[in-house]
Design an enzyme around this catalytic site. Structure first.
Site, PDB file in Angstrom:
ATOM      1  CG  ASP A 181      49.393  49.993  35.152  1.00  0.00           C
ATOM      2  OD1 ASP A 181      49.509  48.773  35.313  1.00  0.00           O
ATOM      3  OD2 ASP A 181      50.162  50.662  34.433  1.00  0.00           O
ATOM      4  CG  ASN A 189      61.700  48.462  36.755  1.00  0.00           C
ATOM      5  OD1 ASN A 189      62.065  48.841  37.853  1.00  0.00           O
ATOM      6  ND2 ASN A 189      60.801  47.506  36.592  1.00  0.00           N
ATOM      7  CG  ASP A 198      61.999  45.251  43.355  1.00  0.00           C
ATOM      8  OD1 ASP A 198      61.209  45.193  42.393  1.00  0.00           O
ATOM      9  OD2 ASP A 198      62.865  44.386  43.579  1.00  0.00           O
ATOM     10  CD  GLU A 225      53.658  47.654  35.409  1.00  0.00           C
ATOM     11  OE1 GLU A 225      53.581  48.025  34.226  1.00  0.00           O
ATOM     12  OE2 GLU A 225      54.147  46.548  35.738  1.00  0.00           O
TER      13      GLU A 225
END
Length: 323
Positions: A181, A189, A198, A225
């Site tokens: 993770d 983000n 991305d 993620e």
């Protein structure tokens, strides 16, 4: 203006497995295909199944009459195994009766060639089936790839996990999974925007994928993620070595993350779980029912638990255990 032609990578030769208990027949087929193909050979049914599992040939040329396991049973077992069911089988046999051909095709063979064979006809039929196989593989790859990162998707991972779990139980080999993770990805983000997010996921996915060195190992995007690695024939020690290496490789990408609480760059947390080669059953209490053996769901649940523990322990680390 001068034009330069791009240098293309050398084409990978298709792999053909020849299965026949008579060496002279194997040699005859080998001579037909030796130039343009990678050739593997087997003289028994069990050996053919083992080669198919380990080498993943693009096509099998299979004799019907063999001592022990005959060609029909080999074909049936190849079709029943998720890891080998997409390998096309052509029977090459002295049997010319309609019943044998019908049975072979019903079991999933794609063609039936009688001995003695014409080399040109065999070459042409093999070429046709390899072309169809390449097209089918391409379509499957599109269905099995994650659109954002280009690595395998959750669907493909779930199918492979089931197949490798069953193989691990059958062959008494270890099997490990890693759950990975990206640390504080929501903060990333929020700070850098979703386009950069991305891009970050694509870089991390590529890093994980490039860390796997064996053909059977798989990296997949599990969701958001979160990523996962499937490691056949790998014990906990091997899984943890890979986990630490992947974690370091992601740090070495040096993707800036000023809002992370553990490092100034992107890091990952990893949970590992390994199924031992031999699952030992717990001896039940006299009054208790027989315990349920561990399942692949337990394997994933424990890997996820170790991932959670790695996060609680401060992130940017790998923790693991045995099923």
């Amino acid at each position: 203006m001068s034009h330069t032609m791009p240098i293309s990578a050398p084409a990978i030769k298709p792999k053909i497995l020849i299965v026949d208990d008579q060496p002279i027949n194997v040699q005859a087929l080998h001579q037909v295909f030796a130039d343009g193909y990678q050739i593997f050979m087997a003289t028994r049914g069990e050996q053919a199944l083992s080669v198919c599992a380990s080498k993943q040939p693009d096509l099998v040329l299979l004799d019907v009459e063999m001592p022990g396991m005959d060609g029909f049973e080999v074909c049936e077992r190849l079709r029943a195994d998720p890891l080998t069911r997409d390998i096309p089988v052509i029977f090459v046999t002295a049997h010319r009766d309609e019943a044998s051909e019908t049975r072979g095709l019903e079991l999933g063979a794609v063609d039936f060639i009688s001995k003695p064979f014409n080399p040109n006809i065999v070459r042409a039929r093999v070429k046709t089936q390899l072309t169809l196989k390449a097209q089918a593989d391409l379509l499957r790859s599109w269905a099995y790839l994650d659109g954002l990162t280009g690595i395998c998707n959750r669907r493909h991972f779930d199918e492979q996990l089931k197949a490798e779990w069953e193989r691990s139980l059958r062959e008494k080999t270890p099997l490990s999974v890693l759950m990975l993770d990206v640390d504080f990805f929501k903060r990333y983000n929020d700070r850098y925007g979703h386009q950069e997010g991305d891009k970050c996921l694509r870089l991390v996915a590529c890093c994980i994928q490039s860390s796997l060195k064996r053909p059977a190992d798989m990296a997949a995007r599990y969701g958001g993620e979160e990523f996962v690695c499937l490691l056949p024939n790998t014990d906990l020690e091997g899984a943890m070595q890979l986990a630490h290496a992947v974690g370091q490789s992601v740090m070495d990408l040096s993707i800036p993350h000023s809002d992370s609480l553990v490092a100034p760059v992107i890091t990952i947390s990893i949970g590992a779980c390994a199924k031992p080669a031999e699952l030992t059953s717990v001896v039940p209490h006299a009054a208790a029912q027989e315990p349920t053996p561990p399942s692949l769901e337990d394997l994933m649940r424990k890997a996820d638990g170790h991932l959670y523990a790695a996060k609680v322990a401060g992130r940017n680390k790998a923790l693991g255990g045995v099923l």
